[in-house]
Write a protein that holds these residues in place. Structure first.
Motif, short mmCIF file in Angstrom:
data_model
loop_
_atom_site.label_atom_id
_atom_site.label_comp_id
_atom_site.label_asym_id
_atom_site.label_seq_id
_atom_site.Cartn_x
_atom_site.Cartn_y
_atom_site.Cartn_z
N UNK A 98 -9.05 -1.28 1.93
CA UNK A 98 -8.48 -2.88 1.46
C UNK A 98 -7.37 -2.46 0.18
N UNK A 99 -7.75 -1.58 -0.50
CA UNK A 99 -6.62 -1.42 -1.59
C UNK A 99 -6.44 0.23 -1.84
N UNK A 100 -5.21 0.40 -2.33
CA UNK A 100 -5.14 1.91 -2.76
C UNK A 100 -6.01 2.24 -3.88
N UNK B 234 0.87 -1.06 -0.11
CA UNK B 234 -0.04 0.00 0.02
C UNK B 234 0.87 1.32 -0.05
N UNK B 235 0.25 2.23 -0.46
CA UNK B 235 1.11 3.61 -0.57
C UNK B 235 1.75 3.90 0.97
N UNK C 286 -11.15 1.85 0.12
CA UNK C 286 -9.89 2.55 0.52
C UNK C 286 -9.09 1.56 1.80
#
Lengths: 157, 185
Positions: free
Chosen positions: B147-149, A60-61, B145
């Motif tokens: 769970x994933x960008x 993730x970022x 958001x």
């Protein structure tokens, strides 16, 4: 390729196979790892240079940011081999490959100005750079941003 | 988890439950067995690749080979297909997935990159330990958001909304630019 020990590199490549990776065999290469495993590995890492090979794909970022912070703290410089143009944002120097040949290289800002070449090669531009570049064509901005918060703030301020 | 029971023709899945099938030690022509020349061409590879060992390919090529091997299946399942792909590749394959899905095929994309989902999937599922824990039709859904960008264009629209600037949910840069231009002028 000449490596400046003070710079962080992104190698943009569209064909990262075993043969391509041999160009970087003098440094340890880290492949894709979970955030926890990568962090643990870096905490005990002794070399001053590290190579990432698509390592950040599953992160993730906020995890990437933490890894970059850790590298900075440990004074480890990196070469990040990737095909994801978004990963160039934090580096100093970009080398762009088209298959086995270098198509473009230079300081980050200089390379990101080469919109046509990067789009033609298929990499495109990082979203924030692309958006702000297009906004300069609309005369809304006079400069190109590489930070989304800065761009959003400037746009609606 | 029986993925074929999930609703949608092109489905996006966020999950760590699934492992990609690898083909190490095999030649590409042993992997792509149905109409290989046609399939290889459709995934934008050169037919010379059929005689190359899977291990010697880049991840980008390996993912294309895996897609080619499933092109004639009723159900296509791709795990982390976006890894190694360029922006231009993703645009091409999204168009291809849409085309394939019109032939009554189901396409299931289990991926870590939401850029593959935008402008492509009908529905997104989050699966953990064999259970659907969240699903949505909308890639702009802020719960996603967790769970994933989100794709950068979605993140941008969210950040603008946080500042009180309400933008429609644009999925293409051109549309977004025009909207910004209208507001600013």
């Amino acid at each position: 390729m000449m490596i400046d020990e003070n710079l962080n590199y992104v190698i943009l490549a569209n064909n990262i196979n075993k043969k391509f990776l041999k160009n970087f065999s003098e440094y340890p290469v880290i492949n894709e790892l979970s955030f926890v495993n990568l962090k643990n590995k870096l905490e005990f890492y002794t070399s001053k240079r590290i190579i990432f090979n698509n390592t950040f794909y599953a992160l993730r970022d906020f995890e990437k940011k933490e890894i970059l912070k850790l590298l900075n703290k440990q004074k480890i410089k990196y070469i990040n081999i990737t095909s994801d143009i978004e990963e160039v944002i934090d580096c100093d120097y970009i080398v762009v490959y088209d298959d086995e040949n270098i198509a473009l290289e230079g300081k980050k800002d200089d390379v990101l100005r080469e919109e046509k070449i990067l789009k033609k090669l298929g990499y495109g531009l990082p979203f924030v750079v692309d958006l702000s570049t297009q906004l300069t064509y609309y005369n809304i901005f006079s400069k190109v941003y590489d930070d989304m918060d800065e761009l959003v703030g400037e746009l609606w301020n | 988890m029986e993925l074929s029971n999930l609703n949608g023709q092109i489905i996006g899945i966020i999950s760590d439950d699934f492992k990609k099938e690898e083909y190490f030690g095999k030649l590409v022509n042993e992997i792509v067995t149905t109409k290989p020349n046609e399939a290889i061409k459709m995934v934008k590879l050169d037919s010379n690749i059929l005689n190359i060992n899977y291990d010697d390919l880049s991840i980008r090529e390996q993912n294309k080979v895996i897609l080619a091997s499933q092109l004639h299946n009723k159900e296509i399942i791709l795990i982390n297909f976006s890894k190694g792909m360029l922006k231009k590749d993703l645009e091409y394959f999204k168009r291809l997935f849409k085309k394939i899905s019109t032939y009554n095929r189901k396409i299931i994309l289990i991926d870590k990159n939401a850029d593959l989902f935008i402008n492509c999937v009908d529905r997104i599922y989050v699966i953990n330990n064999d259970k659907v824990i969240f699903d949505t039709l909308d890639i702009f859904d802020r719960v996603l958001d967790m769970y994933i960008d989100p794709p950068k264009i979605v993140e941008f629209c969210h950040k603008c909304e946080n500042l009180g600037v309400r933008l429609d949910h644009y999925k293409e840069l051109d549309e977004l630019l025009k909207a910004i231009y209208r507001i600013k002028s």
